[in-house]
Structure formats: C-alpha cells, structure tokens
Design an enzyme around this catalytic site. Structure first.
Site, mmCIF file in Angstrom:
data_model
loop_
_atom_site.group_PDB
_atom_site.id
_atom_site.type_symbol
_atom_site.label_atom_id
_atom_site.label_comp_id
_atom_site.label_asym_id
_atom_site.label_seq_id
_atom_site.Cartn_x
_atom_site.Cartn_y
_atom_site.Cartn_z
ATOM 1 C CE LYS A 167 -4.503 -1.606 1.003
ATOM 2 N NZ LYS A 167 -5.748 -1.593 1.778
ATOM 3 N NE ARG A 217 -7.835 -7.535 -0.709
ATOM 4 C CZ ARG A 217 -7.178 -6.692 -1.530
ATOM 5 N NH1 ARG A 217 -6.163 -5.952 -1.057
ATOM 6 N NH2 ARG A 217 -7.533 -6.563 -2.784
HETATM 7 N N1 LIG Z 1 -11.183 -6.063 2.940
HETATM 8 C C1 LIG Z 1 -10.295 -5.345 2.209
HETATM 9 N N2 LIG Z 1 -10.440 -5.290 0.878
HETATM 10 C C2 LIG Z 1 -9.540 -4.563 0.179
HETATM 11 N N3 LIG Z 1 -9.478 -4.322 -1.159
HETATM 12 C C3 LIG Z 1 -8.396 -3.508 -1.358
HETATM 13 S S1 LIG Z 1 -7.963 -2.925 -2.938
HETATM 14 C C4 LIG Z 1 -6.686 -1.783 -2.699
HETATM 15 C C5 LIG Z 1 -5.341 -2.410 -2.446
HETATM 16 O O1 LIG Z 1 -5.180 -3.641 -2.500
HETATM 17 O O2 LIG Z 1 -4.424 -1.609 -2.196
HETATM 18 N N4 LIG Z 1 -7.781 -3.205 -0.202
HETATM 19 C C6 LIG Z 1 -8.492 -3.863 0.785
HETATM 20 C C7 LIG Z 1 -8.370 -3.930 2.209
HETATM 21 O O3 LIG Z 1 -7.477 -3.316 2.842
HETATM 22 N N5 LIG Z 1 -9.306 -4.684 2.873
#
Ligand SMILES: Nc1nc2[nH]c(SCC(=O)O)nc2c(=O)[nH]1
Length: 266
Positions: A209, A243
C-alpha cells in the site's frame, strides 16, 4: 488471503493478467492456482480498482471481469473465493457462481447491498473507507481515527443484523489506506486490539500500500519487505486474515511467528 486483481490498471499487478483489452482467464486461473499452492486459503477476486485516485467502474464491466474467473476457480480449485465488490448484482451473481465470501470496501453501504448479502447467505467482510477512492486521500481528517472506525464498523454490524445477516457471518476491517494518512494507518495498526473487542475476526490489508511508498519512497515493486513487516505487525495485534499479493513470502513470515509463539508457550 491472496489477491487477484482483474482490473487492467491495478496498481500492483499492473494488468499482468490481461492480453490486450481482455482478461486472460487461463493466466488468471494459473495465478489463482499458484496462490493456493503458496498457501492461500482465500482468494480475493476484485474487478474495481479502489486504489487512491481510481476512477469508478460500471457494474457491468466489473461483473464481466469477475464472474468468469469466479466460475473457473470454483470449478477447478478447492479454495474459498472472496468477491471484492460493492455491487449488489455482482454479490448475488458471484454467490450463485460459487463465491464463499463477500468483501465490500463500502461495508454494504450501496443501496441493495444489505439485501443482496443477506440473500446470498455468505459471510461478509465490512471495511471502513472515508469518502470514495477518487478523492479519499486528499485530506483525511478524524477526531480519533480508531474510535471513529470502530463506531462506524459497529454501526454496520448493527445494520447487517437488522437485515438478517447473523453476527457470526461478519468480519471487520479498518481499511488501511482508504481515507487515512500514514499516521492514521499506524494508529489503527497500533490499536487494532480495540477493534477486536467487537468479538469479530479482523481482516487487514496492508500489502504494497501507498503508506509504504510515502514512508520509504518505495515503488510498488520494492514494497515486499515492508509489506511482510506490516503483515507480521497486524497478525501480532490480532488480525485473523491478512490480505496480500505475496502469499509465499507472507506465509513464511507468519510461520516463524507461529513457531516462536509455540516455543514461548512451552
Ligand atoms: N477487505 C479489504 N479489501 C480490500 N481491497 C483492497 S484494494 C486496494 C489495495 O489492494 O491496495 N484493499 C483492501 C483492504 O485493505 N481490505
């Protein structure tokens, strides 16, 4: 949780799964298989780029990207398929196609999303975002980011229960980078245990990020070491699901932490 971006402009995979204008399903499935082999127990399939500054995508375009891949993964791999969407129609379609988790960065805030999620019977990850992806990073402001995120997520849990979604089906996520400064992100990481007090599993998404870019000046390709450190810090503070883009490396880091924890308990 391994990430599969089906968007052409995804800041991390940079559309590597595309052949010209179209998503290469075989390539995407190969990536899904690789993530499972590396240890992912959930695959997060998204069709809307929600990185800071991203432009909105049409529901149909999002569905065209996501649904065929959900179907292929459901047919060929034994893994929980998370669909990263705010679209009620895609939630319903993805559930019918074999998805096992709804991951909504807008915490079922779009009209019809609560009903769609309830009808799907699937577990739901509720994430906090201040504003919308296009503008959320311009000037994020909070009185106390942790209290406000916690109160917001509690309100979304109540909305889910009122819509007939059992509390036991819910996951909470502070939404690192979604309308947060670097300071806000670290306050949320530091006080992650306060979010865990809701008694619901926490999901943390820190991988590659822009908070890493802002702090270290690293391009996306150079953010693996910091992403691994943040994954460990989040796990140590109670995150149950991490994630990530880089599953193999993250699994090794978490395995060391698990081994250490087991030794300490002996
Ligand atoms: N639950 C959840 N879903 C997401 N989808 C993305 S997309 C943007 C990226 O991967 O930088 N981030 C997240 C997160 O932090 N939590």
């Amino acid at each position: 949780m391994g990430i599969i971006n089906t968007t052409p402009d995804s800041f991390s995979d940079g559309g590597t799964l595309y052949r010209g204008e179209r998503l290469d399903l075989d390539r995407a499935l190969a990536r899904a298989r690789q993530l499972c082999e590396q240890g992912a127990s959930i695959l997060d399939v998204g069709g809307e780029s929600t990185r800071p500054g991203a432009a909105p995508v049409s529901a149909q375009q999002e569905q065209d990207r996501v649904l065929p891949l959900v179907e292929r993964i459901a047919a060929e791999l034994d893994v929980i398929i998370s669909v990263d969407t705010s679209s009620p129609a895609l939630m319903r379609a993805a559930a019918a196609a074999g998805a096992g988790l709804i991951n909504d960065v807008r915490a079922l805030g779009v009209d019809g999303a609560l009903a769609a999620a309830a009808a799907s019977g699937l577990p739901v990850c509720l994430m906090h975002m201040q504003g919308q992806p296009g503008t959320m990073q311009q000037a994020p402001v909070y009185q106390d980011v942790v209290t406000e995120v916690r109160d917001y997520l509690a309100s979304r849990v109540a909305a889910c229960e009122a819509a007939g979604i059992a509390r036991g089906k819910l996951l909470l996520d502070p939404g690192f980078g979604f309308g947060k400064t670097v300071a806000h992100n670290f306050q949320l990481l530091q006080r992650l245990p306060e979010l865990a007090q809701e008694g619901l599993p926490l999901l943390a998404g820190l991988s590659r990020k822009s908070m890493i870019g802002k702090l270290l000046g690293r391009d996306v390709e150079q953010r693996l070491p910091a992403s691994l450190a943040l994954a460990l810090l989040a796990a140590q503070r109670g995150a149950a699901i991490i994630r990530v883009h880089d599953v193999l490396e993250t699994m090794d880091v978490l395995a060391m932490w698990t081994a250490m924890t087991e030794w300490e308990q002996q």
